[in-house]
Design a protein around this motif. Structure first.
Motif, PDB file in Angstrom:
ATOM      1  N   LYS A 111       3.345  -5.147   5.924  1.00 44.64           N
ATOM      2  CA  LYS A 111       2.766  -4.755   4.647  1.00 44.64           C
ATOM      3  C   LYS A 111       3.813  -4.815   3.542  1.00 44.64           C
ATOM      4  O   LYS A 111       4.947  -4.401   3.731  1.00 44.64           O
ATOM      5  CB  LYS A 111       2.186  -3.338   4.759  1.00 44.64           C
ATOM      6  CG  LYS A 111       1.458  -2.860   3.515  1.00 44.64           C
ATOM      7  CD  LYS A 111       0.729  -1.563   3.803  1.00 44.64           C
ATOM      8  CE  LYS A 111       0.186  -0.929   2.527  1.00 44.64           C
ATOM      9  NZ  LYS A 111      -0.676  -1.827   1.765  1.00 44.64           N
ATOM     10  N   TYR A 112       3.387  -5.339   2.386  1.00 39.67           N
ATOM     11  CA  TYR A 112       4.274  -5.360   1.225  1.00 39.67           C
ATOM     12  C   TYR A 112       3.456  -5.152  -0.041  1.00 39.67           C
ATOM     13  O   TYR A 112       2.452  -5.831  -0.267  1.00 39.67           O
ATOM     14  CB  TYR A 112       5.018  -6.695   1.129  1.00 39.67           C
ATOM     15  CG  TYR A 112       5.854  -6.795  -0.129  1.00 39.67           C
ATOM     16  CD1 TYR A 112       6.983  -5.992  -0.296  1.00 39.67           C
ATOM     17  CD2 TYR A 112       5.495  -7.647  -1.163  1.00 39.67           C
ATOM     18  CE1 TYR A 112       7.727  -6.052  -1.459  1.00 39.67           C
ATOM     19  CE2 TYR A 112       6.242  -7.724  -2.325  1.00 39.67           C
ATOM     20  CZ  TYR A 112       7.356  -6.927  -2.470  1.00 39.67           C
ATOM     21  OH  TYR A 112       8.096  -6.970  -3.629  1.00 39.67           O
ATOM     22  N   ASN A 113       3.878  -4.206  -0.846  1.00 37.92           N
ATOM     23  CA  ASN A 113       3.274  -3.981  -2.159  1.00 37.92           C
ATOM     24  C   ASN A 113       4.374  -4.038  -3.206  1.00 37.92           C
ATOM     25  O   ASN A 113       5.338  -3.259  -3.129  1.00 37.92           O
ATOM     26  CB  ASN A 113       2.593  -2.607  -2.239  1.00 37.92           C
ATOM     27  CG  ASN A 113       1.251  -2.579  -1.535  1.00 37.92           C
ATOM     28  OD1 ASN A 113       0.639  -3.618  -1.333  1.00 37.92           O
ATOM     29  ND2 ASN A 113       0.804  -1.395  -1.153  1.00 37.92           N
ATOM     30  N   PRO A 114       4.279  -4.952  -4.172  1.00 44.05           N
ATOM     31  CA  PRO A 114       5.276  -4.978  -5.250  1.00 44.05           C
ATOM     32  C   PRO A 114       5.249  -3.661  -6.026  1.00 44.05           C
ATOM     33  O   PRO A 114       4.381  -2.809  -5.817  1.00 44.05           O
ATOM     34  CB  PRO A 114       4.796  -6.144  -6.126  1.00 44.05           C
ATOM     35  CG  PRO A 114       3.883  -6.940  -5.260  1.00 44.05           C
ATOM     36  CD  PRO A 114       3.249  -5.968  -4.323  1.00 44.05           C
ATOM     37  N   VAL A 115       6.172  -3.519  -6.934  1.00 41.60           N
ATOM     38  CA  VAL A 115       6.254  -2.296  -7.731  1.00 41.60           C
ATOM     39  C   VAL A 115       4.911  -1.993  -8.387  1.00 41.60           C
ATOM     40  O   VAL A 115       4.300  -2.864  -9.008  1.00 41.60           O
ATOM     41  CB  VAL A 115       7.331  -2.434  -8.831  1.00 41.60           C
ATOM     42  CG1 VAL A 115       7.442  -1.143  -9.627  1.00 41.60           C
ATOM     43  CG2 VAL A 115       8.677  -2.788  -8.210  1.00 41.60           C
ATOM     44  N   GLU A 124      10.567   0.425   4.259  1.00 42.99           N
ATOM     45  CA  GLU A 124      11.466   0.759   3.154  1.00 42.99           C
ATOM     46  C   GLU A 124      10.605   1.027   1.932  1.00 42.99           C
ATOM     47  O   GLU A 124       9.827   0.161   1.518  1.00 42.99           O
ATOM     48  CB  GLU A 124      12.436  -0.391   2.877  1.00 42.99           C
ATOM     49  CG  GLU A 124      13.388  -0.691   4.024  1.00 42.99           C
ATOM     50  CD  GLU A 124      14.216  -1.932   3.769  1.00 42.99           C
ATOM     51  OE1 GLU A 124      14.102  -2.499   2.659  1.00 42.99           O
ATOM     52  OE2 GLU A 124      14.960  -2.340   4.674  1.00 42.99           O
ATOM     53  N   ILE A 125      10.746   2.210   1.372  1.00 45.51           N
ATOM     54  CA  ILE A 125       9.974   2.586   0.192  1.00 45.51           C
ATOM     55  C   ILE A 125      10.939   2.866  -0.950  1.00 45.51           C
ATOM     56  O   ILE A 125      11.883   3.647  -0.791  1.00 45.51           O
ATOM     57  CB  ILE A 125       9.107   3.833   0.476  1.00 45.51           C
ATOM     58  CG1 ILE A 125       8.174   3.559   1.655  1.00 45.51           C
ATOM     59  CG2 ILE A 125       8.295   4.217  -0.765  1.00 45.51           C
ATOM     60  CD1 ILE A 125       7.424   4.781   2.146  1.00 45.51           C
ATOM     61  N   PRO A 150      14.475   4.774   3.482  1.00 48.15           N
ATOM     62  CA  PRO A 150      14.046   4.197   4.767  1.00 48.15           C
ATOM     63  C   PRO A 150      13.171   5.200   5.508  1.00 48.15           C
ATOM     64  O   PRO A 150      13.441   6.409   5.497  1.00 48.15           O
ATOM     65  CB  PRO A 150      15.370   3.963   5.495  1.00 48.15           C
ATOM     66  CG  PRO A 150      16.318   4.957   4.911  1.00 48.15           C
ATOM     67  CD  PRO A 150      15.890   5.156   3.474  1.00 48.15           C
ATOM     68  N   VAL A 151      12.111   4.705   6.136  1.00 46.31           N
ATOM     69  CA  VAL A 151      11.195   5.577   6.879  1.00 46.31           C
ATOM     70  C   VAL A 151      10.987   4.980   8.266  1.00 46.31           C
ATOM     71  O   VAL A 151      10.667   3.795   8.394  1.00 46.31           O
ATOM     72  CB  VAL A 151       9.827   5.708   6.164  1.00 46.31           C
ATOM     73  CG1 VAL A 151       8.991   6.814   6.813  1.00 46.31           C
ATOM     74  CG2 VAL A 151      10.010   5.996   4.685  1.00 46.31           C
ATOM     75  N   VAL A 152      11.167   5.791   9.294  1.00 42.32           N
ATOM     76  CA  VAL A 152      10.990   5.318  10.672  1.00 42.32           C
ATOM     77  C   VAL A 152       9.781   6.003  11.286  1.00 42.32           C
ATOM     78  O   VAL A 152       9.182   6.915  10.693  1.00 42.32           O
ATOM     79  CB  VAL A 152      12.251   5.601  11.519  1.00 42.32           C
ATOM     80  CG1 VAL A 152      13.464   4.888  10.935  1.00 42.32           C
ATOM     81  CG2 VAL A 152      12.515   7.100  11.621  1.00 42.32           C
ATOM     82  N   GLU A 187       7.634   0.814  -4.605  1.00 41.29           N
ATOM     83  CA  GLU A 187       7.488  -0.468  -3.919  1.00 41.29           C
ATOM     84  C   GLU A 187       7.519  -0.199  -2.423  1.00 41.29           C
ATOM     85  O   GLU A 187       8.292   0.645  -1.947  1.00 41.29           O
ATOM     86  CB  GLU A 187       8.633  -1.408  -4.315  1.00 41.29           C
ATOM     87  CG  GLU A 187       8.615  -2.760  -3.627  1.00 41.29           C
ATOM     88  CD  GLU A 187       9.804  -3.621  -4.045  1.00 41.29           C
ATOM     89  OE1 GLU A 187       9.880  -4.781  -3.617  1.00 41.29           O
ATOM     90  OE2 GLU A 187      10.668  -3.119  -4.798  1.00 41.29           O
ATOM     91  N   PHE A 188       6.675  -0.889  -1.673  1.00 37.82           N
ATOM     92  CA  PHE A 188       6.583  -0.669  -0.226  1.00 37.82           C
ATOM     93  C   PHE A 188       6.864  -1.973   0.504  1.00 37.82           C
ATOM     94  O   PHE A 188       6.310  -3.014   0.171  1.00 37.82           O
ATOM     95  CB  PHE A 188       5.183  -0.167   0.139  1.00 37.82           C
ATOM     96  CG  PHE A 188       5.030   0.152   1.599  1.00 37.82           C
ATOM     97  CD1 PHE A 188       5.273   1.435   2.067  1.00 37.82           C
ATOM     98  CD2 PHE A 188       4.649  -0.820   2.501  1.00 37.82           C
ATOM     99  CE1 PHE A 188       5.148   1.739   3.415  1.00 37.82           C
ATOM    100  CE2 PHE A 188       4.522  -0.536   3.850  1.00 37.82           C
ATOM    101  CZ  PHE A 188       4.769   0.754   4.303  1.00 37.82           C
ATOM    102  N   ARG A 189       7.749  -1.892   1.512  1.00 45.36           N
ATOM    103  CA  ARG A 189       8.107  -3.089   2.267  1.00 45.36           C
ATOM    104  C   ARG A 189       8.173  -2.761   3.757  1.00 45.36           C
ATOM    105  O   ARG A 189       8.817  -1.795   4.165  1.00 45.36           O
ATOM    106  CB  ARG A 189       9.464  -3.601   1.797  1.00 45.36           C
ATOM    107  CG  ARG A 189       9.905  -4.922   2.412  1.00 45.36           C
ATOM    108  CD  ARG A 189      11.374  -5.177   2.101  1.00 45.36           C
ATOM    109  NE  ARG A 189      11.676  -5.018   0.698  1.00 45.36           N
ATOM    110  CZ  ARG A 189      11.623  -5.998  -0.206  1.00 45.36           C
ATOM    111  NH1 ARG A 189      11.274  -7.201   0.170  1.00 45.36           N
ATOM    112  NH2 ARG A 189      11.934  -5.771  -1.458  1.00 45.36           N
ATOM    113  N   CYS A 190       7.451  -3.530   4.545  1.00 47.64           N
ATOM    114  CA  CYS A 190       7.434  -3.336   5.995  1.00 47.64           C
ATOM    115  C   CYS A 190       7.551  -4.718   6.641  1.00 47.64           C
ATOM    116  O   CYS A 190       6.560  -5.419   6.797  1.00 47.64           O
ATOM    117  CB  CYS A 190       6.141  -2.640   6.410  1.00 47.64           C
ATOM    118  SG  CYS A 190       6.116  -2.126   8.111  1.00 47.64           S
ATOM    119  N   LYS A 191       8.776  -5.122   6.997  1.00 47.35           N
ATOM    120  CA  LYS A 191       9.019  -6.490   7.469  1.00 47.35           C
ATOM    121  C   LYS A 191       8.452  -6.730   8.863  1.00 47.35           C
ATOM    122  O   LYS A 191       7.899  -7.783   9.144  1.00 47.35           O
ATOM    123  CB  LYS A 191      10.512  -6.789   7.453  1.00 47.35           C
ATOM    124  CG  LYS A 191      11.106  -6.884   6.058  1.00 47.35           C
ATOM    125  CD  LYS A 191      12.567  -7.291   6.113  1.00 47.35           C
ATOM    126  CE  LYS A 191      13.155  -7.444   4.719  1.00 47.35           C
ATOM    127  NZ  LYS A 191      14.574  -7.833   4.735  1.00 47.35           N
TER     128      LYS A 191
END
Length: 278
Positions: free
Chosen positions: A24-28, A45-46, A54-56, A70-74
């Motif tokens: 999941k990825y959401n731009p700013v 990573e938020i 960082p969130v685990v 911004e939300f990033r989940c590689k």
């Protein structure tokens, strides 16, 4: 997979989304609702107002109203995202406007750890309800979400600075118009001069304003929006990847591949291949 929300935010004040096996990825972006993101599996990573968190798995983050994030989940992850409508919650807490919410695992104090873990336990009760679908599971899910918000306002709410300063609201309203313009025209070759002229601003002023307000350059933000749309179509259509890149405004295929890997941690072809197998 993204499951449909259990509730409509405008109807109940609470919206719950389940995400499984997604990158999941959401731009700013920003919104008036309070957002809680709980990672069930994987990591994320938020970025909130320019600061990275960082969130685990087993942790959650709360993002207050109108904060740029911004939300990033590689990697492929599972998560629950809950939105709480501030206006709806004010029906139960009339002075809610006086409080701002902030809760991240890295910033809570030792005295708050027990409350943080208690909310994690409440969150663990949501997936079994959705999977098993017992009679009235929506009612129970709503009750759990409301209990979570109760704990948040009692354990992690602060007073002092207003949730949103008037001048910031004006900035957000202006940014909202710019973001909407980019969303509508992202498939086109939007230049900095073109968008600046559209909003009756000089190229230099628009560039400084956008970067200062959004935390990224205009060019990079446009590319992020394009990537988000391309990823969704890679997962949901059989259209060729190069064709999708061109359709959504990328003219440099090498840059597209580089940014895609940077954001999603894999190549577009790897995503397509995995989706076909599943």
């Amino acid at each position: 997979m993204i499951y449909e929300p259990l509730f409509k935010l405008e109807r109940t004040g609470v919206q719950i989304h389940y995400y499984t096996n997604v990158r999941k990825y959401n731009p700013v972006h920003w919104h008036s609702a309070v957002e809680l993101i709980y990672i069930l599996n994987g990591n994320a990573e938020i970025t909130i107002e320019g600061k990275e968190y960082p969130v685990v798995a087993g942790e959650f983050v709360v993002i207050d109203s109108n904060l740029l994030h911004e939300f990033r989940c590689k990697g492929e992850s599972m998560m629950i995202v809950i939105h709480f409508s501030r206006s709806s919650m004010e029906n139960f807490i009339p002075n809610l406007k006086e409080y701002h919410l902030c809760c991240t695992r890295t910033e809570i104090c030792k005295e708050q750890l027990e409350a943080y873990l208690a909310i994690c336990e409440l969150l663990k009760g949501l997936p079994p309800l959705y999977v098993m679908h017992p009679l009235g599971y929506r009612l129970k899910s709503q009750a759990i979400a409301m209990e979570i918000f109760f704990e948040l306002v009692n354990q992690f709410a602060g007073t002092g600075e207003a949730v949103q300063k008037p001048e910031n609201r004006e900035t957000l309203e202006r940014l909202e118009e710019m973001i909407e313009y980019i969303e509508i025209h992202h498939r086109e070759p939007i230049s900095l001069e073109q968008i600046a002229s559209h909003f009756y601003l000089s190229r230099e002023y628009f560039s400084r304003f956008f970067r200062k307000s959004m935390g990224v350059t205009f060019t990079r933000y446009v590319s992020q929006v394009r990537l988000m749309h391309i990823y969704q179509e890679i997962c949901n259509t059989d259209t060729g990847i190069m064709e999708l890149a061109e359709k959504h405004g990328f003219t440099n295929y090498k840059l597209f591949n580089k940014m895609f890997h940077e954001v999603y941690g894999c190549t577009p072809r790897e995503v397509r291949k995995k989706k076909k197998k599943s």
